[in-house]
Design an enzyme around this catalytic site. Structure first.
Site, PDB file in Angstrom:
ATOM      1  N   LYS A  63      39.413  11.326  32.651  1.00 31.64           N
ATOM      2  CA  LYS A  63      39.490  10.896  31.864  1.00 31.64           C
ATOM      3  C   LYS A  63      37.845  10.190  31.699  1.00 31.64           C
ATOM      4  O   LYS A  63      37.479   9.649  32.498  1.00 31.64           O
ATOM      5  CB  LYS A  63      40.294  10.138  30.596  1.00 31.64           C
TER       6      LYS A  63
ATOM      7  N   SER B  84      40.256  19.758  29.049  1.00 38.30           N
ATOM      8  CA  SER B  84      39.978  18.865  28.201  1.00 38.30           C
ATOM      9  C   SER B  84      38.223  17.892  28.726  1.00 38.30           C
ATOM     10  O   SER B  84      38.348  16.952  28.280  1.00 38.30           O
ATOM     11  CB  SER B  84      40.605  17.872  28.560  1.00 38.30           C
TER      12      SER B  84
END
Length: 173
Positions: free
Chosen positions: A80, A40
């Site tokens: 993230k 991701s």
């Protein structure tokens, strides 16, 4: 002579114990490591890379847009990027990011990945919360789809350095 050797060994033992205690304190309160799991955050971070993250930075400062953060949730930790700050409005239209109505250029994304971002929002980020996304937008579990808004107390640090593999040693940005 035996007493001198014993004394020297004791001094070495004390030095080693102090070093171990200092290392444990640094690991528990200042820096720690984390492993990137999944794709991701590609192309910035790749699956299996190990990071050093700064645990103390957000005691003296607030997360900023663009920071790569470590998020601790009940089931696992996530890596993230901070996209929007508390009180901001986020929207993605025509695969372009808008924050409070102004286009935000994401220099860390490739054209190919940016074009796969899709449509989203607009949404308003609540106070004491952050909107995060992975850099590989097409497959990232993030604030758009699963993680939701990230509470301030879920952020446990900022990624500082890739330490493994050694060929990737560099500061993360």
């Amino acid at each position: 002579m035996a007493t001198k050797q014993k004394s020297e060994w004791l001094e070495w033992l004390k030095a080693i114990m102090i070093a171990v205690i200092i290392a444990l304190l640094i690991q528990n309160f200042v820096f720690a490591t984390s492993i990137v799991e999944g794709d991701s955050m590609e192309p910035t971070l790749e699956n299996g890379e190990r990071l050093i993250f700064n645990k103390i930075i957000y005691i003296v400062d607030e997360p900023k847009r663009g920071d790569i953060i470590i998020i601790q949730q009940v089931d696992k930790n996530y890596v993230k990027r901070v996209i929007a700050l508390p009180g901001e409005t986020v929207e993605i239209k025509n695969s372009e990011l808008y924050i409070d109505g102004e286009r935000y250029i994401e220099t860390f994304l490739s054209e190919e990945i940016s074009s796969k971002t899709g449509e989203f929002g607009p949404v308003h980020v609540p106070q004491d919360s952050y909107f995060v996304m992975g850099d590989n937008r097409a497959i990232s579990k993030d604030s758009r789809n699963g993680l939701g808004y990230i509470q301030r107390d879920e952020i446990i640090g900022r990624s500082e350095l890739i330490i493994y593999p050694i060929s990737e040693w560099e500061r993360t940005k």
